[in-house]
Design an enzyme around this catalytic site. Structure first.
Site, short mmCIF file in Angstrom:
data_model
loop_
_atom_site.label_atom_id
_atom_site.label_comp_id
_atom_site.label_asym_id
_atom_site.label_seq_id
_atom_site.Cartn_x
_atom_site.Cartn_y
_atom_site.Cartn_z
CB VAL A 1 -1.18 0.36 1.23
CG1 VAL A 1 -0.56 0.23 2.76
CG2 VAL A 1 -1.68 1.70 1.07
CE1 TYR A 2 3.16 1.52 4.80
CE2 TYR A 2 5.49 0.17 4.23
CZ TYR A 2 4.68 0.85 5.20
OH TYR A 2 4.42 0.06 6.63
CB SER A 3 4.29 5.48 -2.21
OG SER A 3 4.58 6.92 -1.19
CE LYS B 1 4.68 -3.42 6.71
NZ LYS B 1 5.13 -2.38 6.62
#
Length: 334
Positions: A60-62, A88
């Site tokens: 999900v990061y960026s 993750k």
């Protein structure tokens, strides 16, 4: 650099882990303080030069660009067999989460099997060393989740599995389900833990000690609050809504702890960040705090914490002003 085993596994990881939430295309996520690929490559290269072999990111990061930046940098700068990559699964990708379909998040077999392939593609690798569930999924049976993760390990796409940010009863339930069915068990817990948020000491840390689980805390510096003067603001402190949700309601209670960190830093002749990290590193259950560095100096300062040794009296002095905090991190919503 010092190295240790991740929980009861044979996997050697550095005592500090580089957290990669601060890397990515900022227009594709909610944090305007993330750094671009060129700057992130500099930080990743510096981490490797300092002996860090443990890198944590998330799909999900960026909007996946953190994984892309990390994967390309590690391919150029490192030997894959010596590197431990953790990522993750749970949250939907993209900035506009309301536009996502019903199967775009969670821990269903469908979502896990889809997301691991996309993470591997973005990271440019055949396997992930540590695949973590980012949150607890109240809408999917834990049996379904644990069997899917077990199948990923058996397929060779994942070496170990871990969990993050949940209640101790949930973590124990997952461990028991895996043991009962002969499935792969979690080896790590990535939880919220620092000098101004210690609620994990009540149940989660004793559970991890009993079960031989490696603890890799996120936000070890409380999003920078433990590293600067109380009145000092940064771009992140002014714009990070997540940080404000974690610490905004307890500022007055936390101030005395931060002041004591500054006092001990002056006594030792070191940085405040090094005192805060030294407090974490002396905890028996902590394997490797996750450092969210966006500058080379952040990494150099963090490595310096490995040589700071706190006395029992100093640990008690830092901990004494703490008062109970509202539980954050674990999501108690269905």
């Amino acid at each position: 650099m010092e190295y240790t085993k991740l929980g009861n596994t044979g996997l050697d990881v550095s005592r500090l882990c580089l957290g990669c939430m601060g890397f990515g295309v900022k227009e594709r996520w909610m944090h305007p303080w993330v750094i671009d690929e060129e700057k992130s490559r500099t930080v990743i290269r510096k981490a490797l030069d300092l002996g860090i072999n443990f890198f944590d990111t998330a799909n999900v990061y960026s909007d996946g660009t953190s994984e892309e930046f990390l994967g390309r940098a590690l391919k150029d700068f490192s030997n894959r067999d010596e590197i431990v990559i953790a990522t993750k699964v749970y949250f939907p990708l993209g900035k506009d989460l309301n536009s996502k379909g019903p199967n775009s998040k969670g821990l269903s077999r469908k979502h896990i099997m889809s997301e691991i392939d996309m993470s591997l593609k973005r990271l440019g690798t055949d396997y992930v060393d540590l695949y973590q569930i980012h949150r607890w999924d109240y809408n999917t049976p834990i049996e379904e989740t644990m069997e899917a993760l077990h199948d990923l390990v058996k397929s060779g796409k994942v070496r170990y599995i871990g969990a993050s940010a949940m209640y101790a009863w949930q973590f124990l339930k997952a461990l028991n389900v895996a043991e009962k069915n002969g499935w792969t068990k979690f080896v790590s817990m990535q939880n919220h833990l620092n000098l101004i948020y210690r609620e994990e000491e009540r149940e989660m840390l004793p559970l991890c000690k009993e079960e031989g689980i490696g603890v890799i805390p996120y936000s070890p510096l409380a999003s920078g609050r433990l590293t600067r003067d109380w009145s000092e603001d940064t771009l992140r402190s002014e714009t990070d809504k997540t940080q404000k949700s974690k610490y905004g309601s307890t500022e007055q209670n936390d101030r005395l702890v931060v002041e004591r960190v500054a006092e001990l830093a002056e006594n030792h002749g070191v940085l405040k960040s090094q005192i805060a990290l030294a407090w974490l590193l002396q905890k028996e259950t902590v394997t490797a705090p996750i450092i969210g560095a966006t500058k080379n100096s952040h990494l150099e300062d963090s490595v310096g914490a490995l040589t700071v040794k706190l006395t029992t009296e100093e640990v008690g002095y830092l901990e004494e002003p703490y008062v109970p905090h509202p539980v954050v991190g674990a999501l108690n919503s269905k």
